[in-house]
Enzyme design. Sequence first.
Site, PDB file in Angstrom:
ATOM      1  N   CYS A 177      25.728  23.736  52.976  1.00  0.00           N
ATOM      2  CA  CYS A 177      25.239  23.452  54.342  1.00  0.00           C
ATOM      3  C   CYS A 177      24.205  24.498  54.761  1.00  0.00           C
ATOM      4  O   CYS A 177      23.633  24.400  55.843  1.00  0.00           O
ATOM      5  CB  CYS A 177      26.400  23.431  55.341  1.00  0.00           C
ATOM      6  SG  CYS A 177      26.939  25.080  55.864  1.00  0.00           S
ATOM      7  N   CYS A 228      32.696  29.359  54.066  1.00  0.00           N
ATOM      8  CA  CYS A 228      31.383  29.348  54.695  1.00  0.00           C
ATOM      9  C   CYS A 228      31.510  29.783  56.153  1.00  0.00           C
ATOM     10  O   CYS A 228      32.351  29.271  56.888  1.00  0.00           O
ATOM     11  CB  CYS A 228      30.792  27.946  54.616  1.00  0.00           C
ATOM     12  SG  CYS A 228      29.270  27.799  55.567  1.00  0.00           S
ATOM     13  N   THR A 248      50.178  53.964  52.806  1.00  0.00           N
ATOM     14  CA  THR A 248      49.280  53.729  53.937  1.00  0.00           C
ATOM     15  C   THR A 248      49.239  54.961  54.830  1.00  0.00           C
ATOM     16  O   THR A 248      50.274  55.581  55.079  1.00  0.00           O
ATOM     17  CB  THR A 248      49.673  52.478  54.754  1.00  0.00           C
ATOM     18  OG1 THR A 248      48.865  52.429  55.950  1.00  0.00           O
ATOM     19  CG2 THR A 248      51.143  52.452  55.158  1.00  0.00           C
ATOM     20  N   SER A 249      48.032  55.277  55.310  1.00  0.00           N
ATOM     21  CA  SER A 249      47.887  56.442  56.183  1.00  0.00           C
ATOM     22  C   SER A 249      48.364  56.119  57.597  1.00  0.00           C
ATOM     23  O   SER A 249      48.425  57.008  58.438  1.00  0.00           O
ATOM     24  CB  SER A 249      46.421  56.890  56.212  1.00  0.00           C
ATOM     25  OG  SER A 249      45.617  55.858  56.747  1.00  0.00           O
ATOM     26  N   PHE A 253      41.119  54.284  50.948  1.00  0.00           N
ATOM     27  CA  PHE A 253      40.004  54.500  51.882  1.00  0.00           C
ATOM     28  C   PHE A 253      39.862  55.960  52.295  1.00  0.00           C
ATOM     29  O   PHE A 253      38.774  56.508  52.318  1.00  0.00           O
ATOM     30  CB  PHE A 253      40.206  53.637  53.140  1.00  0.00           C
ATOM     31  CG  PHE A 253      40.140  52.166  52.830  1.00  0.00           C
ATOM     32  CD1 PHE A 253      38.935  51.497  52.826  1.00  0.00           C
ATOM     33  CD2 PHE A 253      41.295  51.455  52.520  1.00  0.00           C
ATOM     34  CE1 PHE A 253      38.856  50.152  52.510  1.00  0.00           C
ATOM     35  CE2 PHE A 253      41.228  50.107  52.202  1.00  0.00           C
ATOM     36  CZ  PHE A 253      40.014  49.452  52.202  1.00  0.00           C
ATOM     37  N   THR A 294      46.349  52.329  44.236  1.00  0.00           N
ATOM     38  CA  THR A 294      45.561  53.391  43.574  1.00  0.00           C
ATOM     39  C   THR A 294      45.997  53.583  42.119  1.00  0.00           C
ATOM     40  O   THR A 294      45.171  53.865  41.258  1.00  0.00           O
ATOM     41  CB  THR A 294      45.659  54.744  44.319  1.00  0.00           C
ATOM     42  OG1 THR A 294      47.033  55.079  44.474  1.00  0.00           O
ATOM     43  CG2 THR A 294      44.983  54.706  45.676  1.00  0.00           C
ATOM     44  N   ASP A 319      43.542  42.855  47.718  1.00  0.00           N
ATOM     45  CA  ASP A 319      43.285  42.743  46.281  1.00  0.00           C
ATOM     46  C   ASP A 319      44.141  41.707  45.550  1.00  0.00           C
ATOM     47  O   ASP A 319      43.936  41.445  44.368  1.00  0.00           O
ATOM     48  CB  ASP A 319      43.451  44.119  45.608  1.00  0.00           C
ATOM     49  CG  ASP A 319      44.830  44.763  45.903  1.00  0.00           C
ATOM     50  OD1 ASP A 319      45.833  44.038  46.046  1.00  0.00           O
ATOM     51  OD2 ASP A 319      44.883  46.010  45.989  1.00  0.00           O
ATOM     52  N   CYS A 331      26.444  28.399  51.181  1.00  0.00           N
ATOM     53  CA  CYS A 331      27.126  27.107  51.123  1.00  0.00           C
ATOM     54  C   CYS A 331      26.069  26.011  50.999  1.00  0.00           C
ATOM     55  O   CYS A 331      24.896  26.232  51.309  1.00  0.00           O
ATOM     56  CB  CYS A 331      27.888  26.949  52.439  1.00  0.00           C
ATOM     57  SG  CYS A 331      28.761  25.401  52.639  1.00  0.00           S
ATOM     58  N   HIS A 384      45.116  41.713  56.313  1.00  0.00           N
ATOM     59  CA  HIS A 384      43.657  41.853  56.334  1.00  0.00           C
ATOM     60  C   HIS A 384      42.961  40.856  55.419  1.00  0.00           C
ATOM     61  O   HIS A 384      41.791  41.027  55.090  1.00  0.00           O
ATOM     62  CB  HIS A 384      43.262  43.289  55.972  1.00  0.00           C
ATOM     63  CG  HIS A 384      43.671  44.305  57.010  1.00  0.00           C
ATOM     64  ND1 HIS A 384      43.772  45.657  56.783  1.00  0.00           N
ATOM     65  CD2 HIS A 384      44.010  44.138  58.316  1.00  0.00           C
ATOM     66  CE1 HIS A 384      44.158  46.284  57.892  1.00  0.00           C
ATOM     67  NE2 HIS A 384      44.321  45.377  58.827  1.00  0.00           N
TER      68      HIS A 384
HETATM   69  P1  OAD Z   1      44.225  54.681  53.575  1.00  0.00           P
HETATM   70  O1  OAD Z   1      43.207  55.042  52.544  1.00  0.00           O
HETATM   71  O2  OAD Z   1      43.927  55.009  54.978  1.00  0.00           O
HETATM   72  O3  OAD Z   1      45.617  55.369  53.228  1.00  0.00           O
HETATM   73  C1  OAD Z   1      46.150  55.295  51.944  1.00  0.00           C
HETATM   74  C2  OAD Z   1      47.315  56.270  51.880  1.00  0.00           C
HETATM   75  O4  OAD Z   1      47.944  56.099  50.629  1.00  0.00           O
HETATM   76  C3  OAD Z   1      46.895  57.744  51.983  1.00  0.00           C
HETATM   77  O5  OAD Z   1      47.639  58.344  53.005  1.00  0.00           O
HETATM   78  C4  OAD Z   1      47.239  58.320  50.609  1.00  0.00           C
HETATM   79  O6  OAD Z   1      47.773  59.627  50.685  1.00  0.00           O
HETATM   80  C5  OAD Z   1      48.274  57.364  50.101  1.00  0.00           C
HETATM   81  N1  OAD Z   1      48.300  57.188  48.649  1.00  0.00           N
HETATM   82  C6  OAD Z   1      47.265  57.097  47.783  1.00  0.00           C
HETATM   83  N2  OAD Z   1      47.699  56.855  46.542  1.00  0.00           N
HETATM   84  C7  OAD Z   1      49.061  56.827  46.609  1.00  0.00           C
HETATM   85  C8  OAD Z   1      50.093  56.637  45.657  1.00  0.00           C
HETATM   86  N3  OAD Z   1      49.849  56.439  44.363  1.00  0.00           N
HETATM   87  N4  OAD Z   1      51.375  56.655  46.101  1.00  0.00           N
HETATM   88  C9  OAD Z   1      51.663  56.875  47.407  1.00  0.00           C
HETATM   89  N5  OAD Z   1      50.724  57.065  48.344  1.00  0.00           N
HETATM   90  C10 OAD Z   1      49.433  57.032  47.961  1.00  0.00           C
HETATM   91  O7  OAD Z   1      44.539  53.124  53.378  1.00  0.00           O
HETATM   92  P2  OAD Z   1      45.272  52.133  54.385  1.00  0.00           P
HETATM   93  O8  OAD Z   1      46.284  52.837  55.194  1.00  0.00           O
HETATM   94  O9  OAD Z   1      45.680  50.952  53.597  1.00  0.00           O
HETATM   95  O10 OAD Z   1      41.090  47.893  56.606  1.00  0.00           O
HETATM   96  O11 OAD Z   1      44.066  51.732  55.306  1.00  0.00           O
HETATM   97  C11 OAD Z   1      44.245  50.740  56.274  1.00  0.00           C
HETATM   98  C12 OAD Z   1      43.002  49.936  56.439  1.00  0.00           C
HETATM   99  O12 OAD Z   1      41.867  50.786  56.604  1.00  0.00           O
HETATM  100  C13 OAD Z   1      42.624  49.089  55.248  1.00  0.00           C
HETATM  101  O13 OAD Z   1      43.359  47.906  55.178  1.00  0.00           O
HETATM  102  C14 OAD Z   1      41.186  48.819  55.513  1.00  0.00           C
HETATM  103  C15 OAD Z   1      40.747  50.194  55.918  1.00  0.00           C
HETATM  104  O14 OAD Z   1      39.659  50.220  56.749  1.00  0.00           O
HETATM  105  C16 OAD Z   1      40.090  47.018  56.677  1.00  0.00           C
HETATM  106  O15 OAD Z   1      39.203  46.964  55.852  1.00  0.00           O
HETATM  107  C17 OAD Z   1      40.180  46.125  57.879  1.00  0.00           C
END
Ligand code: OAD
Length: 238
Positions: free
Chosen positions: A152, A129, A190-191, A35, A28, A106, A150, A121
């Site tokens: 094909c 393709c 990550t949440s 997300f 971020t 990313d 593609c 992920h």
């Molecule tokens: P989430 O959006 O669920 O969680 C991101 C977390 O990061 C949140 O709890 C925020 O509070 C925290 N956050 C945001 N900015 C921050 C910062 N600068 N420093 C510290 N914390 C920060 O994202 P993910 O847990 O990555 O999957 O989500 C998991 C998966 O859900 C993703 O990989 C994606 C999504 O659906 C797929 O697409 C398969």
Amino acid sequence: MNENIQTLKKWIDESDNVVFFGGAGVSTESGIPDFRSVDGLYNQKWKYPPETILSHSFFERNPEEYYRFHREKLVIDGVQPNRAHKRLAELEQEGKLRAVITQNIDGLHQAAGSKKVLELHGSILRAYCSRCRRPFPAEKMNHGTGLPRCRCGGIIRPDIVLYEEPLDQDIMSEAVHYIRSAEVLIIGGTSLNVYPAAGLINYYRGNKLALVNLSQTPYDSYADLVIHEKIGEVFSQI
Ligand code: OAD
């Protein structure tokens, strides 16, 4: 530097077996929305819920709409690694960090110089393709118009794990191996809501588990150290 960050720094200073496991919050500060935060992708208005668009069955049924979302929301031009990505790459070079395990698609850890990156992920910087599996230039997929095809005739898809699809078992096993043998495990940005990735935390056996996340997670009480601060700011101090 506050006391918690000092503790984390001490753990890292004293270890040569640190493993990092992260998610969207790591990027971020590079300008990529996560997300589930209030300004995250899942709280923005779109014709369909993003979790639906990012699913295998939706991609099969409506690839045009998938690509509208993909190009507008997942592909963000000009993003650069931030202080968290860079410090993690340095820690690897210093022989302290063994692996980065990420849910992000990313490519910013590699852009920062990290070598051992396990992408649970997948990555939007790779494409193939869906029919013949031949690789396809990601640039053309991410920035083209219309449905990428593609030679094909098959539809091109990003090399990411969509909902309803299994994770790569080799990558999962390697992630389990690194987490199980880690001395210090840092989980950040990550949440911890999405499984099976979130379940990786259960493989950790040590007593130096640090959670660095802006908001609370379901695993806060499980961690040995919890830091609710921006990860880039934390990593610039360690
Ligand atoms: P989430 O959006 O669920 O969680 C991101 C977390 O990061 C949140 O709890 C925020 O509070 C925290 N956050 C945001 N900015 C921050 C910062 N600068 N420093 C510290 N914390 C920060 O994202 P993910 O847990 O990555 O999957 O989500 C998991 C998966 O859900 C993703 O990989 C994606 C999504 O659906 C797929 O697409 C398969």
